[in-house]
Each structure stands twice: as structure tokens, then as C-alpha cells.
Design a protein around this motif. Structure first.
Motif, PDB file in Angstrom:
ATOM      1  N   UNK A   1      12.619   6.642   7.714  1.00 11.24           N
ATOM      2  CA  UNK A   1      12.590   5.748   8.901  1.00 11.24           C
ATOM      3  C   UNK A   1      11.228   5.079   9.070  1.00 11.24           C
ATOM      4  N   UNK A   2      10.194   5.859   8.846  1.00 10.58           N
ATOM      5  CA  UNK A   2       8.825   5.368   8.965  1.00 10.58           C
ATOM      6  C   UNK A   2       8.554   4.293   7.893  1.00 10.58           C
ATOM      7  N   UNK A   3       9.076   4.523   6.702  1.00  6.22           N
ATOM      8  CA  UNK A   3       8.905   3.539   5.613  1.00  6.22           C
ATOM      9  C   UNK A   3       9.634   2.243   5.984  1.00  6.22           C
ATOM     10  N   UNK A   4      10.861   2.390   6.473  1.00  9.95           N
ATOM     11  CA  UNK A   4      11.630   1.194   6.843  1.00  9.95           C
ATOM     12  C   UNK A   4      10.953   0.408   7.955  1.00  9.95           C
ATOM     13  N   UNK A   5      10.361   1.119   8.912  1.00 12.46           N
ATOM     14  CA  UNK A   5       9.657   0.431  10.012  1.00 12.46           C
ATOM     15  C   UNK A   5       8.438  -0.309   9.462  1.00 12.46           C
ATOM     16  N   UNK A   6       7.749   0.316   8.546  1.00 11.46           N
ATOM     17  CA  UNK A   6       6.551  -0.314   7.972  1.00 11.46           C
ATOM     18  C   UNK A   6       6.913  -1.549   7.136  1.00 11.46           C
ATOM     19  N   UNK A   7       8.112  -1.504   6.553  1.00 14.86           N
ATOM     20  CA  UNK A   7       8.536  -2.640   5.721  1.00 14.86           C
ATOM     21  C   UNK A   7       8.682  -3.926   6.531  1.00 14.86           C
ATOM     22  N   UNK A   8       8.782  -3.779   7.859  1.00 11.81           N
ATOM     23  CA  UNK A   8       8.916  -4.978   8.719  1.00 11.81           C
ATOM     24  C   UNK A   8       7.560  -5.641   8.968  1.00 11.81           C
ATOM     25  N   UNK A   9       6.481  -4.945   8.644  1.00  6.13           N
ATOM     26  CA  UNK A   9       5.145  -5.467   8.975  1.00  6.13           C
ATOM     27  C   UNK A   9       4.561  -6.293   7.829  1.00  6.13           C
ATOM     28  N   UNK A  10       3.515  -7.046   8.183  1.00  7.54           N
ATOM     29  CA  UNK A  10       2.858  -7.932   7.220  1.00  7.54           C
ATOM     30  C   UNK A  10       1.804  -7.142   6.419  1.00  7.54           C
ATOM     31  N   UNK A  11       2.302  -6.309   5.540  1.00  8.28           N
ATOM     32  CA  UNK A  11       1.399  -5.539   4.673  1.00  8.28           C
ATOM     33  C   UNK A  11       1.768  -5.823   3.220  1.00  8.28           C
ATOM     34  N   UNK A  12       0.931  -5.366   2.306  1.00  5.19           N
ATOM     35  CA  UNK A  12       1.167  -5.680   0.893  1.00  5.19           C
ATOM     36  C   UNK A  12       1.661  -4.483   0.084  1.00  5.19           C
ATOM     37  N   UNK A  13       1.085  -3.325   0.377  1.00  4.85           N
ATOM     38  CA  UNK A  13       1.417  -2.136  -0.428  1.00  4.85           C
ATOM     39  C   UNK A  13       1.631  -0.936   0.469  1.00  4.85           C
ATOM     40  N   UNK A  14       2.515  -0.040   0.022  1.00  6.97           N
ATOM     41  CA  UNK A  14       2.543   1.287   0.657  1.00  6.97           C
ATOM     42  C   UNK A  14       2.420   2.360  -0.408  1.00  6.97           C
ATOM     43  N   UNK A  15       1.660   3.398  -0.044  1.00  8.62           N
ATOM     44  CA  UNK A  15       1.349   4.437  -1.024  1.00  8.62           C
ATOM     45  C   UNK A  15       2.160   5.696  -0.795  1.00  8.62           C
ATOM     46  N   UNK A  16       2.620   6.275  -1.904  1.00  8.25           N
ATOM     47  CA  UNK A  16       3.409   7.506  -1.879  1.00  8.25           C
ATOM     48  C   UNK A  16       2.617   8.547  -2.668  1.00  8.25           C
TER      49      UNK A  16
ATOM     50  N   UNK B   1      16.002   3.715  -1.204  1.00  8.32           N
ATOM     51  CA  UNK B   1      15.585   2.599  -0.341  1.00  8.32           C
ATOM     52  C   UNK B   1      15.400   1.316  -1.144  1.00  8.32           C
ATOM     53  N   UNK B   2      15.582   0.200  -0.451  1.00 14.64           N
ATOM     54  CA  UNK B   2      15.211  -1.079  -1.046  1.00 14.64           C
ATOM     55  C   UNK B   2      13.802  -1.379  -0.558  1.00 14.64           C
ATOM     56  N   UNK B   3      12.877  -1.420  -1.481  1.00 13.72           N
ATOM     57  CA  UNK B   3      11.481  -1.616  -1.086  1.00 13.72           C
ATOM     58  C   UNK B   3      11.138  -3.105  -1.149  1.00 13.72           C
ATOM     59  N   UNK B   4      10.536  -3.617  -0.061  1.00 13.96           N
ATOM     60  CA  UNK B   4      10.135  -5.031  -0.084  1.00 13.96           C
ATOM     61  C   UNK B   4       8.613  -5.194  -0.086  1.00 13.96           C
ATOM     62  N   UNK B   5       7.903  -4.083  -0.269  1.00 15.29           N
ATOM     63  CA  UNK B   5       6.437  -4.125  -0.413  1.00 15.29           C
ATOM     64  C   UNK B   5       6.095  -3.536  -1.780  1.00 15.29           C
ATOM     65  N   UNK B   6       4.891  -3.803  -2.246  1.00 13.75           N
ATOM     66  CA  UNK B   6       4.451  -3.164  -3.480  1.00 13.75           C
ATOM     67  C   UNK B   6       4.391  -1.658  -3.242  1.00 13.75           C
ATOM     68  N   UNK B   7       4.940  -0.886  -4.169  1.00 10.94           N
ATOM     69  CA  UNK B   7       4.930   0.573  -4.000  1.00 10.94           C
ATOM     70  C   UNK B   7       3.904   1.179  -4.958  1.00 10.94           C
ATOM     71  N   UNK B   8       3.052   2.015  -4.369  1.00 13.44           N
ATOM     72  CA  UNK B   8       1.935   2.594  -5.125  1.00 13.44           C
ATOM     73  C   UNK B   8       2.139   4.103  -5.227  1.00 13.44           C
ATOM     74  N   UNK B   9       2.205   4.632  -6.419  1.00  9.06           N
ATOM     75  CA  UNK B   9       2.251   6.085  -6.615  1.00  9.06           C
ATOM     76  C   UNK B   9       0.814   6.586  -6.725  1.00  9.06           C
ATOM     77  N   UNK B  10       0.484   7.604  -5.918  1.00 10.21           N
ATOM     78  CA  UNK B  10      -0.904   8.098  -5.888  1.00 10.21           C
ATOM     79  C   UNK B  10      -0.967   9.462  -6.591  1.00 10.21           C
ATOM     80  N   UNK B  11      -1.867   9.580  -7.565  1.00  6.91           N
ATOM     81  CA  UNK B  11      -1.957  10.775  -8.410  1.00  6.91           C
ATOM     82  C   UNK B  11      -3.389  11.289  -8.484  1.00  6.91           C
ATOM     83  N   UNK B  12      -3.504  12.609  -8.571  1.00  9.64           N
ATOM     84  CA  UNK B  12      -4.818  13.227  -8.802  1.00  9.64           C
ATOM     85  C   UNK B  12      -4.699  14.081 -10.062  1.00  9.64           C
TER      86      UNK B  12
END
Ligand SMILES: O=C(O)c1ccccc1NCC(=O)[C@H](O)[C@H](O)COP(=O)(O)O
Length: 212
Positions: free
Chosen positions: A12-27, A48-59
Motif C-alpha cells: 500500500x505504501x509503495x502504491x501511494x508513493x507511486x502517485x508522487x513526483x519521484x524518480x526511484x524507489x529503493x527496496x 505490482x506494476x511499478x511506474x518508478x525506477x526500482x532500485x535493489x539495495x545490496x550490501x
């Protein structure tokens, strides 16, 4: 200016963020992070259908671990947030995917140490970016800012995202950053109700201030 929101995991939080003017979201796929996306959450995000760039974060993940995420999580970018070297990044760039390489900033950081990365950026034009974060023993998500004056010591030509403890109060300072390679910001713990759950209204208000 680019905006990345990191540490997303609830549908739900991801879907809400997808409505905003952002470029990337990190997972975040680092098991020791408070914002780690486990296998169950990964399966939910996959649908989900992602409409922002999706970033996988790794250490310090293995090549195979990263590979297993790229297609299911629809990753556009791999963020290397540990001690990964340029050879490891090169192997990933060969997959024709973008890479954000994070560096841990403190007063002793040596900006002269980027030769290998500069070479790699030349080979993979427009595919490699830096992310300057605050040094912390947990690698990321410290909620603390580093001394932004250190950025004056960066004379390289790889564009970077600024990260580490950025909060709603920082919009005007960010707008004043004049560095030629400054690409945008990465927001995380200062915009959360709890780890992994972003406050959408707070992000919205920050974006408005930043884009004004
Ligand atoms: O956020 C985490 O829990 C985290 C843990 C380990 C490695 C990376 C992590 N986050 C990656 C990010 O890109 C964060 O946005 C960045 O560290 C800044 O976080 P914050 O200081 O909370 O704004």
C-alpha cells in the motif's frame, strides 16, 4: 532534481508513493537492515506494476543473489551499498543495468580513490552513478547527515545522489547545492512513521518545497 525514496516494503505504501513526483524507489535486500524485504514481501512486490525506477539495495551480496532479484523485482538499478569493488560493479553493468555505488562519507574520505570507478564510468556511459551517504557501522540508514562541505572535495565526473539523514527541513539547503555533478537526493529514515513505512504526506510536502 532526481528524488529517490529508499527502504520501501509495504504494498500500500509503495502504491501511494507511486502517485508522487519521484524518480526511484529503493527496496533493501540486506538481511541486517531494519527495512529488509524478505521473500514473502518480495513476492507481494513482484505482483505490482511499478511506474518508478526500482532500485535493489545490496550490501556485499553475491552476484547470484543479486541476479535472482533483477527480473522478479523489475529492477532498473542495482545499488551497491557495501564494500563492493569496481570489478564487481563491472560484472553487473555487463547485464545492461544501471548501478548506484554508495560511499560512506566521513572527514577522512579520500576522493582521490575513484580512478577505477572513473574508468568504469567511461566504459559504461550514463550507467554508473555515485551515492554519497553518511558513514555508519550498519552501512546505511543512519538518519544522520555528513558534512556536506566535503562535497567540495569531489572533482570527479560521475554524477552523484546525496544521501544520509536528509529531512523535511533540508529543502532550501539542498536547493543551494551548486556542485556540477549533483544529481539529486535519496530520502529514507527521516520520512518514516516506522522503519520501512514512509509518511507519504511528509514526502509530498518535501517534494513541493524542493520542486518550487
Ligand atoms: O536504510 C537502511 O536500513 C540501510 C541499511 C544498510 C544499507 C543501506 C541502507 N539504506 C540505503 C539507502 O540508500 C538509504 O537511503 C541511505 O542509507 C540514507 O538513509 P538515512 O540516513 O536513513 O536517510
Amino acid at each position: 532534481m532526481m528524488i529517490k525514496i529508499c527502504g520501501m516494503r509495504e504494498v500500500e505504501n509503495i502504491n501511494a508513493l507511486q502517485q508522487l513526483d519521484i524518480d526511484f524507489m529503493g527496496i533493501i535486500r540486506y538481511p541486517k537492515s531494519k527495512r529488509f524485504v524478505d521473500e514473502q514481501q518480495k513476492s507481494a512486490i513482484e505482483k505490482l506494476t511499478m511506474n518508478k525506477g526500482t532500485v535493489g539495495v545490496y550490501v556485499n551480496a553475491s552476484f547470484e543473489e543479486i541476479l535472482q532479484d533483477i527480473i522478479p523485482l523489475q529492477l532498473d538499478v542495482l545499488q551497491l551499498h557495501g564494500d563492493e569493488d569496481s570489478a564487481f560493479a563491472k560484472a553487473l553493468l555487463e547485464l545492461d543495468i544501471k548501478v548506484f555505488k554508495a560511499f560512506q562519507m566521513n572527514e577522512d574520505f579520500n576522493f582521490e580513490s575513484f580512478k577505477d570507478w572513473e574508468q568504469l564510468a567511461k566504459e559504461y556511459q550514463g550507467k554508473l552513478f555515485f551515492l554519497f551517504d553518511t558513514a555508519t557501522k550498519n552501512y546505511g540508514g543512519s538518519g544522520k547527515k555528513f558534512n556536506w562541505q566535503l562535497l567540495d572535495n569531489y572533482t570527479g565526473n560521475i554524477p552523484f545522489l546525496l544521501s544520509g539523514g536528509i529531512s523535511n527541513d533540508d529543502a532550501s539547503d539542498i536547493k543551494n547545492i551548486k556542485h556540477d555533478m549533483f544529481l539529486g537526493v535519496d530520502l529514507n529514515s527521516q520520512f518514516e512513521d516506522e522503519p520501512g513505512l514512509k509518511n507519504i504526506e511528509m514526502i509530498k510536502s518535501f517534494i513541493e518545497k524542493l520542486r518550487k
